[in-house]
Structures are given as C-alpha cells and as structure tokens.
Design a protein around this motif. Structure first.
Motif, PDB file in Angstrom:
ATOM      1  N   GLY A   1       0.802  -1.221   0.000  1.00 13.58           N
ATOM      2  CA  GLY A   1       0.000   0.000   0.000  1.00 13.58           C
ATOM      3  C   GLY A   1       0.828   1.260   0.000  1.00 13.58           C
ATOM      4  N   LEU A   2       2.036   1.190   0.541  1.00  9.02           N
ATOM      5  CA  LEU A   2       2.923   2.357   0.543  1.00  9.02           C
ATOM      6  C   LEU A   2       3.293   2.770  -0.883  1.00  9.02           C
ATOM      7  CD1 LEU A   2       4.922   4.259   2.227  1.00  9.02           C
ATOM      8  CD2 LEU A   2       6.638   2.500   1.762  1.00  9.02           C
ATOM      9  N   LEU A   3       3.367   1.797  -1.792  1.00 13.31           N
ATOM     10  CA  LEU A   3       3.956   2.034  -3.101  1.00 13.31           C
ATOM     11  C   LEU A   3       2.986   2.562  -4.142  1.00 13.31           C
ATOM     12  CD1 LEU A   3       6.124  -1.216  -3.400  1.00 13.31           C
ATOM     13  CD2 LEU A   3       6.760   0.997  -2.423  1.00 13.31           C
ATOM     14  N   THR A   4       1.717   2.200  -4.026  1.00 17.48           N
ATOM     15  CA  THR A   4       0.815   2.521  -5.123  1.00 17.48           C
ATOM     16  C   THR A   4      -0.608   2.754  -4.635  1.00 17.48           C
ATOM     17  OG1 THR A   4      -0.280   1.570  -7.078  1.00 17.48           O
ATOM     18  CG2 THR A   4       0.702   0.021  -5.529  1.00 17.48           C
ATOM     19  N   PRO A   5      -1.266   3.770  -5.149  1.00 17.44           N
ATOM     20  CA  PRO A   5      -2.664   4.024  -4.777  1.00 17.44           C
ATOM     21  C   PRO A   5      -3.599   2.924  -5.251  1.00 17.44           C
ATOM     22  CG  PRO A   5      -1.976   5.489  -6.555  1.00 17.44           C
ATOM     23  CD  PRO A   5      -0.750   4.805  -6.067  1.00 17.44           C
ATOM     24  N   VAL A   6      -3.206   2.157  -6.261  1.00 14.41           N
ATOM     25  CA  VAL A   6      -4.056   1.070  -6.745  1.00 14.41           C
ATOM     26  C   VAL A   6      -4.234   0.016  -5.651  1.00 14.41           C
ATOM     27  CG1 VAL A   6      -4.340  -0.706  -8.518  1.00 14.41           C
ATOM     28  CG2 VAL A   6      -3.296   1.489  -9.116  1.00 14.41           C
ATOM     29  N   ALA A   7      -3.144  -0.306  -4.945  1.00 11.24           N
ATOM     30  CA  ALA A   7      -3.229  -1.253  -3.834  1.00 11.24           C
ATOM     31  C   ALA A   7      -4.080  -0.680  -2.707  1.00 11.24           C
ATOM     32  CB  ALA A   7      -1.827  -1.594  -3.330  1.00 11.24           C
ATOM     33  N   ARG A   8      -3.879   0.587  -2.407  1.00 13.59           N
ATOM     34  CA  ARG A   8      -4.658   1.214  -1.318  1.00 13.59           C
ATOM     35  C   ARG A   8      -6.150   1.232  -1.657  1.00 13.59           C
ATOM     36  NH1 ARG A   8      -0.086   4.633  -1.507  1.00 13.59           N
ATOM     37  NH2 ARG A   8      -1.198   6.315  -2.569  1.00 13.59           N
ATOM     38  N   ASP A   9      -6.476   1.468  -2.915  1.00  6.79           N
ATOM     39  CA  ASP A   9      -7.887   1.485  -3.317  1.00  6.79           C
ATOM     40  C   ASP A   9      -8.515   0.098  -3.158  1.00  6.79           C
ATOM     41  OD1 ASP A   9      -7.667   4.152  -3.917  1.00  6.79           O
ATOM     42  OD2 ASP A   9      -7.524   3.865  -6.092  1.00  6.79           O
ATOM     43  N   SER A  10      -7.762  -0.942  -3.495  1.00  9.60           N
ATOM     44  CA  SER A  10      -8.284  -2.292  -3.336  1.00  9.60           C
ATOM     45  C   SER A  10      -8.489  -2.627  -1.862  1.00  9.60           C
ATOM     46  CB  SER A  10      -7.342  -3.313  -3.977  1.00  9.60           C
ATOM     47  OG  SER A  10      -7.852  -4.628  -3.840  1.00  9.60           O
ATOM     48  N   ILE A  11      -7.564  -2.211  -1.012  1.00 15.25           N
ATOM     49  CA  ILE A  11      -7.711  -2.432   0.432  1.00 15.25           C
ATOM     50  C   ILE A  11      -8.942  -1.690   0.955  1.00 15.25           C
ATOM     51  CG2 ILE A  11      -6.644  -1.994   2.684  1.00 15.25           C
ATOM     52  CD1 ILE A  11      -3.907  -2.450   1.247  1.00 15.25           C
ATOM     53  N   ALA A  12      -9.186  -0.508   0.425  1.00 14.98           N
ATOM     54  CA  ALA A  12     -10.392   0.235   0.825  1.00 14.98           C
ATOM     55  C   ALA A  12     -11.652  -0.542   0.452  1.00 14.98           C
ATOM     56  CB  ALA A  12     -10.399   1.613   0.163  1.00 14.98           C
ATOM     57  N   ARG A  13     -11.641  -1.186  -0.713  1.00 14.32           N
ATOM     58  CA  ARG A  13     -12.808  -1.986  -1.117  1.00 14.32           C
ATOM     59  C   ARG A  13     -12.965  -3.217  -0.223  1.00 14.32           C
ATOM     60  NH1 ARG A  13     -10.879  -0.085  -6.180  1.00 14.32           N
ATOM     61  NH2 ARG A  13      -9.664  -1.972  -6.616  1.00 14.32           N
ATOM     62  N   MET A  14     -11.847  -3.799   0.198  1.00 18.47           N
ATOM     63  CA  MET A  14     -11.910  -4.894   1.166  1.00 18.47           C
ATOM     64  C   MET A  14     -12.561  -4.417   2.459  1.00 18.47           C
ATOM     65  SD  MET A  14      -8.087  -6.531   0.715  1.00 18.47           S
ATOM     66  CE  MET A  14      -7.347  -6.657  -0.920  1.00 18.47           C
ATOM     67  N   GLY A  15     -12.161  -3.226   2.903  1.00 20.84           N
ATOM     68  CA  GLY A  15     -12.742  -2.660   4.121  1.00 20.84           C
ATOM     69  C   GLY A  15     -14.237  -2.466   3.998  1.00 20.84           C
ATOM     70  N   GLU A  16     -14.690  -1.991   2.837  1.00 24.13           N
ATOM     71  CA  GLU A  16     -16.124  -1.794   2.625  1.00 24.13           C
ATOM     72  C   GLU A  16     -16.871  -3.127   2.642  1.00 24.13           C
ATOM     73  OE1 GLU A  16     -17.871   1.021   2.557  1.00 24.13           O
ATOM     74  OE2 GLU A  16     -15.975   2.000   3.077  1.00 24.13           O
ATOM     75  N   ALA A  17     -16.269  -4.160   2.057  1.00 29.83           N
ATOM     76  CA  ALA A  17     -16.901  -5.479   2.067  1.00 29.83           C
ATOM     77  C   ALA A  17     -17.049  -6.000   3.491  1.00 29.83           C
ATOM     78  CB  ALA A  17     -16.078  -6.460   1.226  1.00 29.83           C
ATOM     79  N   ILE A  18     -16.033  -5.767   4.313  1.00 31.24           N
ATOM     80  CA  ILE A  18     -16.088  -6.187   5.717  1.00 31.24           C
ATOM     81  C   ILE A  18     -17.180  -5.414   6.449  1.00 31.24           C
ATOM     82  CG2 ILE A  18     -14.823  -6.196   7.909  1.00 31.24           C
ATOM     83  CD1 ILE A  18     -12.258  -6.645   6.156  1.00 31.24           C
ATOM     84  N   LYS A  19     -17.237  -4.115   6.227  1.00 27.66           N
ATOM     85  CA  LYS A  19     -18.270  -3.298   6.872  1.00 27.66           C
ATOM     86  C   LYS A  19     -19.661  -3.801   6.539  1.00 27.66           C
ATOM     87  CE  LYS A  19     -15.743   1.150   6.923  1.00 27.66           C
ATOM     88  NZ  LYS A  19     -15.726   2.505   6.329  1.00 27.66           N
ATOM     89  N   ARG A  20     -19.911  -4.102   5.265  1.00 31.87           N
ATOM     90  CA  ARG A  20     -21.222  -4.577   4.833  1.00 31.87           C
ATOM     91  C   ARG A  20     -21.575  -5.895   5.505  1.00 31.87           C
ATOM     92  NH1 ARG A  20     -19.290  -2.842  -0.267  1.00 31.87           N
ATOM     93  NH2 ARG A  20     -18.830  -5.004  -0.862  1.00 31.87           N
ATOM     94  N   ALA A  21     -20.598  -6.797   5.543  1.00 29.52           N
ATOM     95  CA  ALA A  21     -20.855  -8.129   6.124  1.00 29.52           C
ATOM     96  C   ALA A  21     -21.130  -8.023   7.624  1.00 29.52           C
ATOM     97  CB  ALA A  21     -19.676  -9.054   5.858  1.00 29.52           C
ATOM     98  N   VAL A  22     -20.340  -7.209   8.312  1.00 27.37           N
ATOM     99  CA  VAL A  22     -20.504  -7.048   9.750  1.00 27.37           C
ATOM    100  C   VAL A  22     -21.877  -6.408  10.054  1.00 27.37           C
ATOM    101  CG1 VAL A  22     -19.679  -5.743  11.762  1.00 27.37           C
ATOM    102  CG2 VAL A  22     -18.061  -7.019  10.321  1.00 27.37           C
TER     103      VAL A  22
END
Length: 354
Positions: free
Chosen positions: A330-351
């Motif tokens: 995530g330090l290296l590229t915003p593309v990785a950070r954006d994908s991690i953000a989508r993972m976070g949203e998926a977790i939020k929805r499931a919880v």
C-alpha cells in the motif's frame, strides 16, 4: 506496540525505504508516462509502474526475491522487506500479543483494535506459501484492513512447513477461529460478526476454515480471500503466463506445494485444495481479490465463480495493474490502497448485515 511484530530495519534498508517513500509520491502525470513502459498481460492489463520496479528488483537483487537460499533466511528477509515497504500507522488502542490455548496446541497471535471499539473482528491468516510469512510480515497489512473496515484483527501465527506439514496449518487456523468465537464477547465483539481473511496461502486457510466450520453454531459472516491459492492439483494458464519475473514464480509455487504436503495425495484433499470440495453451498459470503499479474489469478477467479454457482454471494475485485503480494504494498501505489479500501467496505457490509 506489539513486541512480537516490531521490526528494526538495518541502515541500508532504512535508506531503501526513504527512496521508496520519495518515489511513491511521484505526480500522477509522471506515473502515467512511466506506465507506458510497463508490461501488458494477455488480458490487456498494464503493470503499475512502481511494481514494475519491484519485479525487476526481485529478479536481479537476491534479497528482494520471495525465497532465498534457506527457509530461515527467506523468513527473515520477507519480514524485513515487508517492513521496509509498509505503510506507517499510529499506535492502536489495543496491540496485544497472546498465545491461544487450542485443541491443536498453543497458537501465537496478535490482537489489534484501532480505538478499542471494534465493529466486528477479522481473523487473519498471513500468506507465504505455508513456509514463510508471519504476523510480523503482515503487521502493516492487517493494520490497513483494520483502518479500512473499523474492525478489530486477530493475526494468527499458524505452524509452518517444513517443520510442520499439512494439515498442521489447517488445524491451527480452524482452532484459532473457534478460539476467537469463544473469546469474542470478552473483547466486546459479537461472535456473529467475525470475518475470516487471508492472502495467498492465508487465503487458502481462510477458505478452508469457512468450509471446515460450516456446521458450527457460529460461522464467519464473510470470507475475504486475497489472491488465494485454492487448487494445487493442477496448473492454470496464469501460472504459465507469469511463471517468472513477477515476484511469485511458478518454481516458488512448486516448492511451496512440495514442502507443505505430507504426501502426494494431499493435493486432492479439500483442506489442501478447497476448490475441490464436494460442495461449496452454504458457505459465507465472499470477497475475492485477484491481481492481474499473478500466477494464482486464474484459480482465484475460478473459486469465486464456483462459489457463485453454489449460491454464495460473491464480489470479485480484479486488480489488473497489481502483482502477487500487493496487500503488503500500500505504501507504493494508490491502486493497492484502493483495493484495500474496497476490502474494508466489504467487511463493513458483512458485519452490518450480521
């Protein structure tokens, strides 16, 4: 600060980290120009320019390669390289190193809570081919998931091969989930709001845990599978297309499979290759993230498709410009950070749904 996950970088790696930090801040216009020099895969995805540099480094600089001369050297190198490329986060309210007393024996882990009021819990299994990797190598990754989702994290240090071959990692991982269910109330968490998650080999273990606890009173509310290895019985086109030159190699995967298995027959065991399970029905919802330049891409997509055909609700995040291991980048590229953000949203929805 968790003592178990603290890393002190040697001076040369501190300098490399400073260079990475400076390079990662390149303007978008410069990044776009450099991307024209990056390789393009058969599906038309263009590799992220920062990761182009990383893949070149892993090819020509031994310390950047996933596997070194010995297992111990490789484990230490991955911990250090992950720390060198890690995003920085402030202290969490809870960073607790613990040893879980389970039916499989003592399993070390670290529990994280961003503010002490976690909205759910992620039981996280790290990647590394069942041979390398640790809660140290994935400290920044799980912190990023905690920040993105608001959930607490339990990072599990399951036993590794070759010292402990299959099914030791599975036994530890299943036991860790059940331990989390039993302890959730003590941590202020609803046990029905527990996610199983992992990347690569850890994605395999998260998928296997979801299958193995299917009949339990409490099951995961989500399986977060990040470029998972799900079928080691045969090879798919992506493992040949990205056989070398993109960090994880075909030779690495062959070595990991041979080192992890106890016998040649293990590859057909659903606890080893979860895609081969007799039925995938009744499993938790899934969020599957795959990288465009990853030997494991095709089997991750195939597992997502098989889950969906079995009636499981699945979201797929196909991150074209990434390589295997981007959860730690995530330090290296915003593309990785954006994908991690989508993972976070998926977790939020499931919880929230749980």
């Amino acid at each position: 600060m968790s003592r178990a996950t603290a890393v002190k970088l040697p001076v040369p790696m501190k300098i490399q980290r400073s260079v990475l930090l400076a390079t990662a801040k390149m303007p978008n216009a410069v990044r776009a120009r450099l991307s024209r020099l990056a390789p393009v895969n058969a599906d038309g995805d263009r590799l992220d320019p920062m990761l182009t540099a990383i893949t070149l480094a892993s090819k020509y600089i031994p310390s950047f390669a996933l596997m070194g001369k010995t297992v111990e050297e490789s484990r230490r190198s991955l911990d250090l390289n992950s720390a060198m490329m890690a995003e920085s986060f402030g202290p969490f309210a809870v960073e607790e190193d613990l040893v879980m007393d389970t039916a499989a024996g003592p399993v070390p882990a670290t529990r994280y809570s961003l503010d002490g009021n976690g909205r759910g819990l992620i039981v996280f299994y790290h990647g590394g081919g069942f041979v390398v990797g640790s809660r140290v190598s994935h400290d920044s990754a799980v912190r990023a998931l905690a920040v993105a989702s608001g959930a607490d994290v339990l990072a599990v240090d399951y036993r590794l091969a070759p010292e402990h071959r299959f099914p030791a990692a599975v036994d530890d991982s299943v036991a860790a989930f059940r331990y989390a269910v039993a302890k959730a109330a003590d941590w202020g968490i609803d046990p029905n709001q527990i996610v199983v998650a992992g990347d690569s080999a850890g994605g395999n273990l998260a998928a296997v845990v979801a299958q193995q606890v299917r009949g339990d009173d409490v099951v995961p509310c989500l399986q977060l599978l990040v470029y998972p290895v799900v079928d080691m019985s045969r090879k798919r086109p992506s493992i040949h297309e990205f056989s070398t030159g993109f960090f994880l190699t075909e030779a690495d995967m062959d070595y990991f499979r041979e080192t992890y298995q106890s016998s040649a027959d293990d590859v057909s065991d659903p606890r080893f290759s979860p895609l081969l399970a007799e039925s995938l029905s009744g499993l938790p919802d899934a969020h599957v993230a795959v990288a465009g330049f990853d030997p494991l891409r095709d089997e991750g997509l195939e597992y997502a498709d098989a889950l969906e055909k079995a009636g499981v609700s699945v979201t797929v995040d196909r991150v074209g410009p990434m390589i295997h291991g981007f959860l730690n980048m995530g330090l290296l590229t915003p593309v990785a950070r954006d994908s991690i953000a989508r993972m976070g949203e998926a977790i939020k929805r499931a919880v929230a749904a749980a």
